[in-house]
Design a protein around this motif. Sequence first.
Motif, mmCIF file in Angstrom:
data_model
loop_
_atom_site.group_PDB
_atom_site.id
_atom_site.type_symbol
_atom_site.label_atom_id
_atom_site.label_comp_id
_atom_site.label_asym_id
_atom_site.label_seq_id
_atom_site.Cartn_x
_atom_site.Cartn_y
_atom_site.Cartn_z
ATOM 1 N N LEU A 60 -19.745 88.276 -21.410
ATOM 2 C CA LEU A 60 -19.351 87.168 -22.297
ATOM 3 C C LEU A 60 -18.544 87.659 -23.497
ATOM 4 O O LEU A 60 -17.692 86.936 -24.018
ATOM 5 C CB LEU A 60 -20.592 86.411 -22.777
ATOM 6 N N LEU A 61 -18.777 88.893 -23.937
ATOM 7 C CA LEU A 61 -18.047 89.432 -25.095
ATOM 8 C C LEU A 61 -16.577 89.704 -24.790
ATOM 9 O O LEU A 61 -15.796 89.970 -25.708
ATOM 10 C CB LEU A 61 -18.728 90.711 -25.590
ATOM 11 N N PHE A 62 -16.181 89.626 -23.514
ATOM 12 C CA PHE A 62 -14.756 89.745 -23.200
ATOM 13 C C PHE A 62 -13.962 88.574 -23.774
ATOM 14 O O PHE A 62 -12.755 88.691 -24.009
ATOM 15 C CB PHE A 62 -14.561 89.818 -21.685
ATOM 16 N N ILE A 63 -14.630 87.459 -23.986
ATOM 17 C CA ILE A 63 -13.924 86.286 -24.522
ATOM 18 C C ILE A 63 -13.466 86.538 -25.959
ATOM 19 O O ILE A 63 -12.262 86.426 -26.259
ATOM 20 C CB ILE A 63 -14.808 85.031 -24.420
ATOM 21 N N PRO A 64 -14.361 86.907 -26.912
ATOM 22 C CA PRO A 64 -13.863 87.222 -28.254
ATOM 23 C C PRO A 64 -12.955 88.459 -28.287
ATOM 24 O O PRO A 64 -12.055 88.545 -29.134
ATOM 25 C CB PRO A 64 -15.137 87.448 -29.074
ATOM 26 N N ALA A 65 -13.170 89.413 -27.364
ATOM 27 C CA ALA A 65 -12.297 90.592 -27.330
ATOM 28 C C ALA A 65 -10.867 90.178 -27.014
ATOM 29 O O ALA A 65 -9.909 90.672 -27.637
ATOM 30 C CB ALA A 65 -12.809 91.595 -26.298
ATOM 31 N N ALA A 66 -10.703 89.280 -26.042
ATOM 32 C CA ALA A 66 -9.364 88.803 -25.687
ATOM 33 C C ALA A 66 -8.764 87.966 -26.805
ATOM 34 O O ALA A 66 -7.557 88.034 -27.081
ATOM 35 C CB ALA A 66 -9.423 87.999 -24.394
ATOM 36 N N ASP A 67 -9.605 87.174 -27.491
ATOM 37 C CA ASP A 67 -9.108 86.315 -28.570
ATOM 38 C C ASP A 67 -8.630 87.133 -29.772
ATOM 39 O O ASP A 67 -7.639 86.787 -30.412
ATOM 40 C CB ASP A 67 -10.201 85.336 -29.010
ATOM 41 N N THR A 68 -9.328 88.220 -30.080
ATOM 42 C CA THR A 68 -8.965 89.036 -31.244
ATOM 43 C C THR A 68 -7.889 90.073 -30.945
ATOM 44 O O THR A 68 -7.316 90.643 -31.859
ATOM 45 C CB THR A 68 -10.197 89.766 -31.802
ATOM 46 N N GLN A 69 -7.643 90.351 -29.636
ATOM 47 C CA GLN A 69 -6.620 91.325 -29.240
ATOM 48 C C GLN A 69 -6.857 92.694 -29.876
ATOM 49 O O GLN A 69 -5.939 93.318 -30.416
ATOM 50 C CB GLN A 69 -5.225 90.821 -29.624
ATOM 51 N N ARG A 70 -8.106 93.169 -29.805
ATOM 52 C CA ARG A 70 -8.444 94.503 -30.316
ATOM 53 C C ARG A 70 -8.960 95.363 -29.169
ATOM 54 O O ARG A 70 -9.933 94.995 -28.504
ATOM 55 C CB ARG A 70 -9.508 94.391 -31.414
ATOM 56 N N TYR A 71 -8.307 96.498 -28.963
ATOM 57 C CA TYR A 71 -8.712 97.406 -27.890
ATOM 58 C C TYR A 71 -10.155 97.872 -28.093
ATOM 59 O O TYR A 71 -10.935 97.984 -27.136
ATOM 60 C CB TYR A 71 -7.758 98.600 -27.846
ATOM 61 N N SER A 72 -10.530 98.112 -29.356
ATOM 62 C CA SER A 72 -11.889 98.579 -29.652
ATOM 63 C C SER A 72 -12.928 97.540 -29.256
ATOM 64 O O SER A 72 -14.043 97.885 -28.848
ATOM 65 C CB SER A 72 -12.021 98.911 -31.142
ATOM 66 N N PHE A 73 -12.592 96.247 -29.348
ATOM 67 C CA PHE A 73 -13.521 95.194 -28.954
ATOM 68 C C PHE A 73 -13.740 95.194 -27.441
ATOM 69 O O PHE A 73 -14.853 94.971 -26.960
ATOM 70 C CB PHE A 73 -13.015 93.825 -29.411
ATOM 71 N N PHE A 74 -12.652 95.440 -26.687
ATOM 72 C CA PHE A 74 -12.791 95.548 -25.237
ATOM 73 C C PHE A 74 -13.702 96.720 -24.878
ATOM 74 O O PHE A 74 -14.565 96.616 -23.999
ATOM 75 C CB PHE A 74 -11.419 95.748 -24.581
ATOM 76 N N LEU A 75 -13.510 97.831 -25.568
ATOM 77 C CA LEU A 75 -14.347 99.006 -25.303
ATOM 78 C C LEU A 75 -15.806 98.713 -25.637
ATOM 79 O O LEU A 75 -16.722 99.148 -24.929
ATOM 80 C CB LEU A 75 -13.849 100.205 -26.109
ATOM 81 N N GLY A 76 -16.030 97.956 -26.721
ATOM 82 C CA GLY A 76 -17.397 97.593 -27.088
ATOM 83 C C GLY A 76 -18.060 96.701 -26.050
ATOM 84 O O GLY A 76 -19.236 96.883 -25.704
ATOM 85 N N ALA A 77 -17.303 95.729 -25.524
ATOM 86 C CA ALA A 77 -17.841 94.842 -24.490
ATOM 87 C C ALA A 77 -18.174 95.631 -23.220
ATOM 88 O O ALA A 77 -19.222 95.427 -22.597
ATOM 89 C CB ALA A 77 -16.834 93.741 -24.163
ATOM 90 N N LEU A 78 -17.296 96.559 -22.860
ATOM 91 C CA LEU A 78 -17.544 97.405 -21.692
ATOM 92 C C LEU A 78 -18.774 98.285 -21.901
ATOM 93 O O LEU A 78 -19.553 98.525 -20.970
ATOM 94 C CB LEU A 78 -16.318 98.284 -21.411
ATOM 95 N N PHE A 79 -18.962 98.761 -23.124
ATOM 96 C CA PHE A 79 -20.124 99.593 -23.442
ATOM 97 C C PHE A 79 -21.418 98.809 -23.232
ATOM 98 O O PHE A 79 -22.382 99.327 -22.652
ATOM 99 C CB PHE A 79 -20.020 100.094 -24.884
ATOM 100 N N ILE A 80 -21.461 97.550 -23.694
ATOM 101 C CA ILE A 80 -22.678 96.742 -23.550
ATOM 102 C C ILE A 80 -22.936 96.404 -22.079
ATOM 103 O O ILE A 80 -24.082 96.447 -21.611
ATOM 104 C CB ILE A 80 -22.579 95.470 -24.412
#
Length: 435
Positions: A92-112
Motif C-alpha cells: 500500500l505504501l507504493f501509492i504515496p511513494a508514487a505520489d511523492t516521486q521520491r526514490y527513497s520512498f520506493f526503497l522504504g516501501a520495498l523494505f517493509i
Amino acid sequence: MTEPTSRQSYAFAFVMITSLFFMWGFVHNLDPILIPHLRRSFSLSVLQSALVDSAVFIAYFLMALPAGLLIRRAGYKRTMIFGLMLFALGALLFIPAADTQRYSFFLGALFIIACGLTVLETAANPYISMLGRPDRAVQRLNLAQSFNGLAATLAPIVGARLILVEGASDAQLQSMSDSVRQATLAAEAASVKGPYMAIALVIVVIAVIFYFLKLPALGAGGNEKASAVPVGEAIARALRKPGIRRAVIAQFFYVGAQVCVFSFFILYASHAAGLSQIAAADYLGWGCGLAFVTGRFAGTFLMKYIASARLLLIYALICTALSGVAMFVGGTASLAAVIGIAFFMSIMFPTIFALGIRDAGEDTEMGSSLIVMSIVGGAVLPLMFGYISDATHNLQFGYAAPLLCFVVIAWFARAAAQEQGSQAAITSTGALKHV
C-alpha cells in the motif's frame, strides 16, 4: 477414522502455505521490472538501481532473527499472519511513494514488504519441511517452492504490461523542459500504484483466511524450554552444527546469484542481445521464469532417483560453466545461457535450506532464522554485479559475481553429498545387522 482427517488437514495446510510461496515469488519477481522502470524515472546508474535489491534483502538480515523468536513464542500461524500484514502494508505504501516521486520512498516501501516476506519465509519453509514424513522434506519443500517458480514466470509478463508503460523516448525527454520532463516521468512512475494496490488486497484476504484456518500444530510456539534459552546461546548452538553453518554461507551466495540473474536480466538482454524492454521482459517470464519452474518440478522428480546433495552439486557446476558463457558470448546464445542458469539453479534455495536444517532438532527454528538471514546476499552480490558492470562498461562482465556464487554452492553440495553418503552407509550397515 482420525487418519484420513489428519491427512486432509495436512493436505489443506500444504495448499494454503504453498499459496504464500506463490505470492512472495510474484512480488519478488516484480523487482526486475521495477529496476529499469525506476532507473528511467530517476536517471540511475546500474549500481544505484541495485539499491532496489539492497532495500529488499537487508530486511531479510534484520528481520530473520526476530521472526525466529516470534515463531518460538507465538507459533507458526500467528507469525505468518503478522508477516502477511507487513507485506500488505508495504504494498500500500507504493501509492504515496508514487505520489511523492521520491526514490527513497520506493526503497522504504520495498523494505517493509521485504520485512513481511522475511517473516513469512522464516515460518513457511521449516513448516513445510516438517509437515509430513522427514525423509521427504527436501522433495516437499521443492514442490512448494515450484509455485514460487510459477510466480517467476507470470510476474515479469504481467508486470511489464502494467508497469513498463510505453512513454516518451529518451530523445523526446531530452527535448522537453525540466517541468514537462518531470511531469512525464511522474505520470510513468504512477503506473505502479494499481498493481501494488491489487497485491495488498489479495494479501489481506489471505491473512483473513489464515486467521480462521486451523493449522496442524508442529511443536513451535509456547515452547517454554526453547523460549528460556538466551538468543546468543541459541545462535551459537545452531552454528555449531556444520550443516547449518555451511547452509548459511551457501544460501548467502545462492540468493545473491539468483537476484543478479533475475534482477538484471532486462538490462542484460538489452545490452547483450539488443532487445527492447518489453521483449526482454517476455524472455524473462517465458524464458527464465518458465525454465525456473520447470527446473523445480524436474528437480523434485529427479530426487526420487538421485540424492538431493549430489543433484545440487551437478547443477552448481553446470551453472558455473553457463555463467562463463554469459560473460563472453553475445546474442541469443547469451540469453540461452542465462535461461539455462535459471533452470539449473531452480532447486538450489529449497535444497540448501532443507539440507541445512536436516536433523537440526531443537535448533530447527533458530537454524531456519539464520539461513533466512543469509538471504542478505541478495543485497550484497548485486552491488558487486553493478560495480563490475559500471567499472568495465560491460554489463556481461557482471556475471563474474554469479560465477563466484555457484562455485561456493558447489562446495556446499560436495560436503552435503559426503554426509548423505556416510548416513546412507550407516543405515545400510544397520539394516544388514538386523537381517
